[in-house]
Each structure stands twice: as C-alpha cells, then as structure tokens.
Design a protein around this motif. Structure first.
Motif, mmCIF file in Angstrom:
data_model
loop_
_atom_site.group_PDB
_atom_site.id
_atom_site.type_symbol
_atom_site.label_atom_id
_atom_site.label_comp_id
_atom_site.label_asym_id
_atom_site.label_seq_id
_atom_site.Cartn_x
_atom_site.Cartn_y
_atom_site.Cartn_z
ATOM 1 N N GLN B 473 0.837 -1.210 0.000
ATOM 2 C CA GLN B 473 0.000 0.000 0.000
ATOM 3 C C GLN B 473 0.864 1.248 0.000
ATOM 4 O O GLN B 473 0.591 2.217 -0.698
ATOM 5 C CB GLN B 473 -0.907 0.009 1.251
ATOM 6 C CG GLN B 473 -2.063 -0.970 1.121
ATOM 7 C CD GLN B 473 -2.835 -1.049 2.432
ATOM 8 O OE1 GLN B 473 -2.242 -0.950 3.498
ATOM 9 N NE2 GLN B 473 -4.131 -1.248 2.313
ATOM 10 N N TYR B 474 1.899 1.220 0.821
ATOM 11 C CA TYR B 474 2.773 2.385 0.929
ATOM 12 C C TYR B 474 3.432 2.682 -0.408
ATOM 13 O O TYR B 474 3.484 3.823 -0.859
ATOM 14 C CB TYR B 474 3.828 2.160 2.020
ATOM 15 C CG TYR B 474 4.740 3.361 2.179
ATOM 16 C CD1 TYR B 474 4.319 4.485 2.905
ATOM 17 C CD2 TYR B 474 6.023 3.385 1.604
ATOM 18 C CE1 TYR B 474 5.145 5.580 3.046
ATOM 19 C CE2 TYR B 474 6.853 4.481 1.754
ATOM 20 C CZ TYR B 474 6.409 5.574 2.470
ATOM 21 O OH TYR B 474 7.211 6.679 2.618
ATOM 22 N N LYS B 476 2.337 2.026 -3.208
ATOM 23 C CA LYS B 476 1.351 2.538 -4.163
ATOM 24 C C LYS B 476 1.042 4.014 -3.897
ATOM 25 O O LYS B 476 0.259 4.613 -4.610
ATOM 26 C CB LYS B 476 0.052 1.724 -4.065
ATOM 27 C CG LYS B 476 0.110 0.446 -4.871
ATOM 28 C CD LYS B 476 -1.197 -0.305 -4.715
ATOM 29 C CE LYS B 476 -1.069 -1.732 -5.222
ATOM 30 N NZ LYS B 476 -2.182 -2.553 -4.701
ATOM 31 N N GLY B 477 1.589 4.529 -2.811
ATOM 32 C CA GLY B 477 1.428 5.971 -2.559
ATOM 33 C C GLY B 477 0.586 6.322 -1.351
ATOM 34 O O GLY B 477 0.282 7.484 -1.108
ATOM 35 N N LYS B 478 0.175 5.328 -0.592
ATOM 36 C CA LYS B 478 -0.617 5.635 0.596
ATOM 37 C C LYS B 478 0.271 6.102 1.742
ATOM 38 O O LYS B 478 0.896 5.297 2.424
ATOM 39 C CB LYS B 478 -1.426 4.390 1.014
ATOM 40 C CG LYS B 478 -2.778 4.322 0.364
ATOM 41 C CD LYS B 478 -3.737 3.480 1.194
ATOM 42 C CE LYS B 478 -5.147 3.570 0.631
ATOM 43 N NZ LYS B 478 -6.061 2.707 1.396
ATOM 44 N N GLN B 479 0.301 7.430 1.927
ATOM 45 C CA GLN B 479 1.185 8.014 2.939
ATOM 46 C C GLN B 479 0.784 7.621 4.359
ATOM 47 O O GLN B 479 1.616 7.527 5.245
ATOM 48 C CB GLN B 479 1.178 9.550 2.818
ATOM 49 C CG GLN B 479 1.900 10.057 1.576
ATOM 50 C CD GLN B 479 3.399 9.720 1.588
ATOM 51 O OE1 GLN B 479 4.045 9.813 2.618
ATOM 52 N NE2 GLN B 479 3.937 9.317 0.436
ATOM 53 N N LYS B 480 -0.542 7.400 4.552
ATOM 54 C CA LYS B 480 -1.052 7.081 5.897
ATOM 55 C C LYS B 480 -0.366 5.871 6.494
ATOM 56 O O LYS B 480 -0.225 5.746 7.708
ATOM 57 C CB LYS B 480 -2.552 6.760 5.802
ATOM 58 C CG LYS B 480 -3.461 7.952 6.018
ATOM 59 C CD LYS B 480 -4.881 7.403 6.149
ATOM 60 C CE LYS B 480 -5.896 8.502 5.932
ATOM 61 N NZ LYS B 480 -7.244 7.927 5.745
ATOM 62 N N VAL B 481 0.024 4.961 5.637
ATOM 63 C CA VAL B 481 0.602 3.700 6.101
ATOM 64 C C VAL B 481 1.888 3.936 6.892
ATOM 65 O O VAL B 481 2.215 3.189 7.802
ATOM 66 C CB VAL B 481 0.848 2.752 4.906
ATOM 67 C CG1 VAL B 481 1.467 1.451 5.362
ATOM 68 C CG2 VAL B 481 -0.458 2.523 4.189
#
Lengths: 308, 515
Positions: B473-474, B476-481
């Motif tokens: 996920q990270y 792929k660009g998910k900063q929240k992770v």
C-alpha cells in the motif's frame, strides 16, 4: 409613657404624666430607687421626663457615648441619656460612659477628656455667653414655663453671665423633618420583627408572604403600623428625593443654626418642655403626632443636629 | 407562564427553522453581575468566623442574628481586598463611599434588610480584558473587553433549606463579605460570558481575594439577557440568577438567548422576570410568578460612617489605596505574556498554565531549577499530566504533583534517556504517589530508551517484513501507512526512540521505493 400617681395628690385621683419613653428611669431616680439611670433620647425622651420630675437629664452629644446595646428607634439621633438628681452625679456617670467604642463606629475617635467640676464656691459664670433663641417662644409655651425661663435668665445675668437673644430660624421645621426621618428609620429598624426570628407570629401557613403580612398587622398597633407604612412610602424609589433627601437637607439647615449660634454664644438657655407635666385627661385626647409636636418642640432640634 | 412542554416545543421549532431565518438578524445582549465572597477570616460586619466547614448556625454572632441593639463594625481586611481587586480590574477607587440598607423580607435575611453600597460604591468604571475561545468555530479565539460599572461591598444572606413541610434557616452565611461586580451589558453570548468569568477567577485566585469555590457558592453569577433585531431597540431582558459553575454560565445564557429568540419568532413577548438555571434538565425556569417590580426602599445605613480611602495627597482613611496598589502581583495577562515572550510558549500553552495555577507552579519550579526546554515541560504538563488527570477523572486541585519527580522525568525525556511513552507511564506512577524516584523506576523496570540506531533499524526492518500488505500500500502511494508502521513499532515496545525510528523508517522505506 409612665403614669404616676403623685403621692401628695393621691386622694384627688389626678394622674400626672411623667411623659417620655424613659419616664420609668425618671421615676426610679426621683423616688430614690436608684442613684442614676440611663435612658434613651431620640427627640427628648430623657430630658422631658427629667424636667417633669425635677431631675438632671443630659443628652450627650451624638457620638460621645456608645449606642451598643441601645434598642434603636432613629439610629442617627438616638443617644444614651443620663438621669440623676444632681449635676455631680450626672458628671460621674458621663465620665464612665463617654469615649470611643470600637464596637460603635459612630462614636468619636478622639479620646474623651474627663470632666472635673470645680468646687461650688469656686464656680463662676462671669462672662459666660448665654443665648436665648427667639424661635423657642412658641405660642404653646405656658405662662408658668415662660416665667421660669425668664427667672433663670435673670438669675444668670445677675451672676455675671451675658444674656443674648439669638435666632435659630429653622427650629419650626424640626418636628416635621423629624417625623419623616423617624418614620423611615422606624420602618427599617422594625423590619426584623417579621414573626420568623423576632416578634409575634400569626398562625398562618398559606405562604411566607401571608405569614409576614398577618403577623405584622396583628403584632403592631395603629401608631406603629402607621409609622411603618408612611416610612416605607417615603423610602420608595419615586419618593426618596421628595421626602427623605429633602428632610436630610432641612436637617443640615438645623445643624447650621446651631453652628451659627456657637459663633455668638457658649450655651443656649431654653425650656425643656412647653408646659409642666400634663394631666392624663388632657394628654389622651391628642393624637400621637400632636403629642410629639407638643412635647419635643424644644428638645428635638438638638437630636437633629447631633448636639447635646 | 409557559409550561416546559410548550417551551421545548418552541425550542425544537427554532432549531428546525434556524436555517430558514438567519440568526445574524438577531442580536443578543448579555450583562453579568458577579457576587464573589471575599476571602477573609471573619464576616463583613462582625467577628464571626467564615469557615465553610463549620456546623449549621455555628458562625453566628448577635449581630448576624440581627439582635436589636447590635451594631455593624466594618472588617478592614474586606476593604483592602475590595480595593486590591478594584485596582487590578482598572477601576476608579472612590475616596468616599457609603453603605445603604436594601430592604426585603426573606426568612434568611434576619434584619429585614441587607447592608450594601447602592448609591456610592467603593469603586467604579473598570474593565477586564480576556480571550474568548469559540468552541463552535474551530477554536478561533479573539480578545474582548467588558466594562465594569461598579464594585460594591455587601453582606451575604443566610441560607434557607426547604423540604415539603419545613423551611430551615442557616445563618452561617449571613454577613459573609461579598464583592458585587456589575458589568456593562457588552457581551453577546454564553461563551463570552464563560470566558470572562474564567479570567475573573484567574484574577481572584492570583490576588487571593476570593477562593472562587463555586461549589461552595463562593462565586455566583447573575446574567441579564435580552435579544433584539439588528438596528432595533434593545429587547426586554430576563435575569438568570445564581449560576453556580462556569459551564452553567455558558449553558444558561445560550439557552436563554435561544428561548427568547424562539418566543419572539413565534410572535410572543418576553416577560421581564427572574429565572433560574436547572442544570439537570439544562433549561432556565421562571422563579417568581409575580411580575411586579420590587422596590428595595434603599436608605443610608445610619450605623456606619462614610468609608474613607486614602490615596494621593490624602493620607487619612481606613486603608491606603496607593500602598495597596504596590501589592498587586503579576496578573494573569502579564503571566501569559511572560510565558509567551520569555519561555516561548504558545498562546494555548500559556492560557492553560495560567488557568491551572497548580500546573503553573510546577512549571515555574522546574524551569527555575533545571535547564530544560520550556516547551517540553509545558507539553509534559498539559498533554501528559493534565490529560491523565482528566482521563482518570481526578480533580486537579486534589492531586499531589512532586516537582522533583516531575523535573527528573522531564530531564530524562529531554536527554532522550526515556521515550515519550515511558514519560507518560512515569507521570502516572507519580500521581499514584509512588515512593520511588523517577530514575529508580526507570532503572528497576528497565525502561531506558533504545537509542541504538542498529537496534532500531533492525526493529523497523522486522516490522516491514512482517507486514508485506502495508508495504504494498505504501509503495502505491498511501502516505497514511507510514504512521501505521510507526504505530506497530511503538506497540512492540514503549522504549524505542520514536524520533530516531521515524527517521530510520523513512530511510528504509525510501530504499524500497527506489528499488
């Protein structure tokens, strides 16, 4: 008010009044039941009965003696008065009761200097300036009192005093001014007799307001109820300026009369009462206000001005 | 009179339609009157003690019971306290003031009148500046000034206790010294009023002229509330009496504003009346059904001479205002300014520390003794200690803060000897009154922070490997992770230096990205 059966006239059953609220004190002292008595004096209640009973009655200057323990009538005029048979006794009592009392904030802070009278043979009134206020010649003044007044003035003059007629023009307003201030302070002072902590309590349970109203209308007589109602009327927000404040202004004028008099003379010579002791039958036909106007005419201005 | 049912219906209708008629058309006006019991050992006019904890009818002298022939004697301490307060609130002190009798019949008023200062009070024309925090609009704050019309000395009344059959009177409170502060109607809503009271409490506490224990009735607020349409005359006002907490001040006033708006919107009239705040049902209720206005028949109190206060060239008086002025301590707004300018705290931090004198004391003590980062200490106090106290429903006034323990904790945190999590744990131990020192606990429980970069890197790599989905996920660009990774790391151990962990995790993840 005290009714005394005069010993000498008992057979004739004439009641003579030793009037004034401290009449009991006057009787006690004059009969020798006690050495001296303390009464209260708001408008003449010590001096009048003293005069009727042939006693020395002294109203100390307001603030000279503590009022602590004195049941108030008009706080701003009440003083503890002294009744004795002789002037020396009166001085002795005054020397005990006079002076600052931290528990009465209206007493003078200045230390009291005890009065020491010189022996009688060394007393002199030579050069003493005595004022006779012309306004005290009231139309109600009895001939007997007028004669006594004259006599004393002449006596003083014969012994070297300077007698001088002076004017105290606001004297006549004193009684009416007094009746306003008296009724206001009475209304206020009697507010505590509501039947809850003090005073008669009526058997009413409907509401607290009803309890107050019933207790107070049953517990006070006509004269007192009248004073409370008029006093409260004068104090209403809309009436305060017209009555209470106006009375305070008149009171100041009466004080000014005294202050002006002191510029010219050292003492005033006035009657205490307008007549000798009245008979009960004459007295009871007058209204309370007339009684007051009649009895206190000469004594009352001194209470107004806070003077002795 | 309106039944509560009808009221709540109206209120409901107002809420429903509130979007249709813009509230901006309506202006609400709020003015406060505050009764503050003066912190003094004896009563205003008698030598009876003021101790709140004494049994019923114990603190009663003959004067307090209005026995005829008793006289009032003014308590000098109360005059000093009133002058000090008036000066701190920028008032003009009157060189001569008077006492008046205010007459009304009530069972707990034994004399039938209260001695107060109606016509010429001890002080006039002051003001208080304060910050308003509008909770609705995203913590936006603004400063406001409310003007003070007058400050007067007066007696408190006794207390009536009612049950169904009896009314009992306790005169312990009768004659307790009060300062009444009358504010101009220059506020708009409950939040402003509550903020004013909060600042007033800060000032009273700082001056020690009022304990401000609202639960004991030491500070009572009356609020005058009216609403009108913009450009029109002021509306008929109602008075909400004896509001007993700061939260209730905001609640009662806001309720009253909305109740009045709803009535007016409905074409009805506002009745000039006294109301009380029912804190359980959160409504105001009419107190008296009589609409007639009371006439208190004020009269000058003949048993008390005018009160003289010395100042300037006049040296004669009960107390000297110039000398009292010298006794004014650093006031809350000055403290906040100092905290911001000298200690680099944020406005919010400064406000909280000044509001909670206990925290401020610890702060000042620790800062004075140790060279510590002021922000770190303030954060530890506010975000850790205060948070813990609130979470555990403890009462700040009642807790014991050991400044040595707290200072040690702050020092270890600053020196990176312990983690933030460990600091939280230590504060908790302190509030549980541990007999050990902070250092002893750290050593005995093995809580020293893991600062070794290799060890932390290893931990980070382990966590990434254990969570391949999160890594995907990270990438792929998910900063929240990123934060989720940190959470996992922290959850494994409270001892990890999270600052270093954050940097290292970023470094490792960047490598993954670049692969």
């Amino acid at each position: 008010m005290v009714l005394q059966k005069m010993f000498g006239v008992l057979k004739m059953m004439i009641f003579i009044l030793r009037e004034g609220s401290s009449g009991g004190c006057a009787i006690a002292v004059s009969t020798g039941a006690c050495f001296a008595a303390i009464g209260s004096d708001t408008g003449g209640s010590t001096r009048n009965p003293a005069s009727y009973c042939g006693l020395v009655g002294l109203k100390p200057t307001y603030g000279l003696a503590s009022r602590l323990g004195l049941i108030p009538l008009v706080n701003s005029m009440d003083v503890p008065g002294i009744l004795t048979r002789y002037v020396d006794d009166c001085v002795a009592v005054l020397n005990v009761i006079a002076g600052h009392d931290p528990r009465d904030s209206t007493t003078l802070a200045k230390p009291y200097k005890k009065i020491i009278l010189p022996p009688a043979n060394k007393l002199s009134i030579k050069g003493l300036k005595v004022g006779i206020p012309v306004e005290y010649y009231s139309t109600h003044l009895s001939e007997e009192v007028w004669c006594a007044w004259q006599e004393v003035a002449e006596l003083l003059e014969d012994h070297g005093a300077e007698i001088k007629e002076i004017s105290m023009p606001n004297t006549e307003y004193s009684i009416v001014c007094y009746s306003i201030l008296n009724q206001c302070e009475v209304a206020s002072n009697l507010a505590r007799y509501d039947g809850i902590e003090f005073g008669f309590r009526a058997n009413v349970n409907l509401s607290t307001e009803k309890l107050y109203a019933t207790s107070r209308s049953l517990g006070f007589n006509d004269i007192v109820r009248n004073r409370i109602l008029t006093g409260n009327y004068f104090l209403l927000n809309k009436n305060y300026e017209t009555y209470f404040n106006q009375a305070l202004k008149v009171r100041r004028l009466i004080l000014n009369d005294f202050d002006k008099a002191w510029e010219e003379v050292q003492v005033l010579l006035t009657p205490t009462t307008l007549t000798t002791a009245p008979k009960y039958n004459d007295f009871k036909n007058k209204t309370n206000r007339d009684q007051c106007a009649f009895q206190d005419y000469c004594t009352q201005p001194a209470n107004m001005a806070g003077k002795s | 009179m309106f039944s509560n049912l009808k009221l709540s219906k109206l209120y409901f209708r107002y809420i429903l339609h509130s979007r249709e008629f813009s509230t901006s058309k309506w202006k609400s006006v709020v003015g406060l009157e505050v009764h503050a019991q003066i912190q003094a050992k004896t009563k205003l006019f008698s030598a009876s003690p003021t101790d709140f904890t004494n049994p019923v009818n114990r603190n009663v002298s003959l004067f307090d019971a209005a026995i005829p022939g008793t006289l009032p004697v003014l308590n000098k301490r109360c005059v000093e306290a009133a002058v000090l307060t008036a000066l701190a609130l920028n008032c003009r002190i009157n060189p001569i003031s008077m006492f008046d009798r205010k007459h009304y019949f009530y069972a707990d008023l034994p004399a039938g009148y209260q001695i107060t200062q109606q016509r010429s009070p001890i002080a006039n024309n002051g003001f208080i500046d304060f910050q308003v925090y509008d909770t609705d609009s995203h913590k936006r704050s603004y400063s406001l000034r409310s003007c003070i019309k007058q400050i007067q000395l007066e007696q408190d009344s006794g207390k009536s206790l009612h049950d169904e059959t009896h009314s009992l009177v306790d005169l312990n409170r009768a004659g307790i010294p009060l300062m009444e502060l009358v504010f101009e109607p220059d506020l708009c809503n409950g939040e402003e009023a509550a903020s004013l009271i909060k600042e007033l409490v800060n000032i009273f506490r700082c001056l020690q002229t009022c304990s401000c224990k609202m639960e004991e009735g030491a500070l009572r607020v009356d609020a005058n509330v009216s609403v009108h349409k913009d450009g029109e005359e002021l509306g008929v006002r109602t008075e909400v009496k004896n509001i007993g907490s700061i939260r209730a001040v905001a609640g009662a006033i806001n309720y009253e504003i909305q109740r009045q708006m709803a009535l007016l919107q409905d074409g009805q009239k506002i009745v000039n009346e006294t109301r009380s705040w029912n804190s359980i049902n959160k409504i105001t209720v009419s107190m008296r059904d009589k609409e007639e206005k009371q006439d208190y028949r004020y009269m000058p109190e003949p048993n008390l001479p005018p009160l003289y206060i010395a100042m300037g060239p006049t040296t004669w008086g009960c107390v000297n205002a110039d000398n009292i002025r010298k006794l004014i301590p650093e006031l809350p707004h000055e403290t906040r300014k100092r905290l911001k300018e000298e200690c680099n705290l944020t406005t919010e931090q400064a406000v909280i520390l000044v509001n909670e004198l206990k925290l401020l004391e610890v702060f000042s003590d620790v800062i004075l003794k140790k060279k510590l980062n002021t922000n770190l200490v303030a954060n530890l106090l506010i975000n850790v200690l205060l948070f813990f106290v609130n979470k555990e429903k403890m009462i700040l006034e009642e807790i014991v803060i050991d400044p040595i323990f707290f200072g040690e904790t702050a020092e270890m945190l600053q020196n990176e000897m312990i983690s933030h999590k460990t600091a939280q744990f230590l504060i908790g131990e302190m509030l549980k009154l541990t007999p050990k020192t902070a250092k002893e606990i750290v050593i005995s429980c093995n809580l020293l922070q893991i600062n070794d970069e290799d060890a932390i890197r290893k931990r980070c790599e382990e966590v990434i490997e254990e969570n391949p989905k999160m890594l995907q996920q990270y990438l792929k660009g998910k900063q929240k992770v990123f934060k989720a990774f940190l959470g996992v790391i922290a959850s494994h151990s409270d001892k990890v230096n999270m600052k270093k962990a954050t940097a290292l995790l970023k470094e490792i993840l960047d490598k993954y990205k670049n692969k």
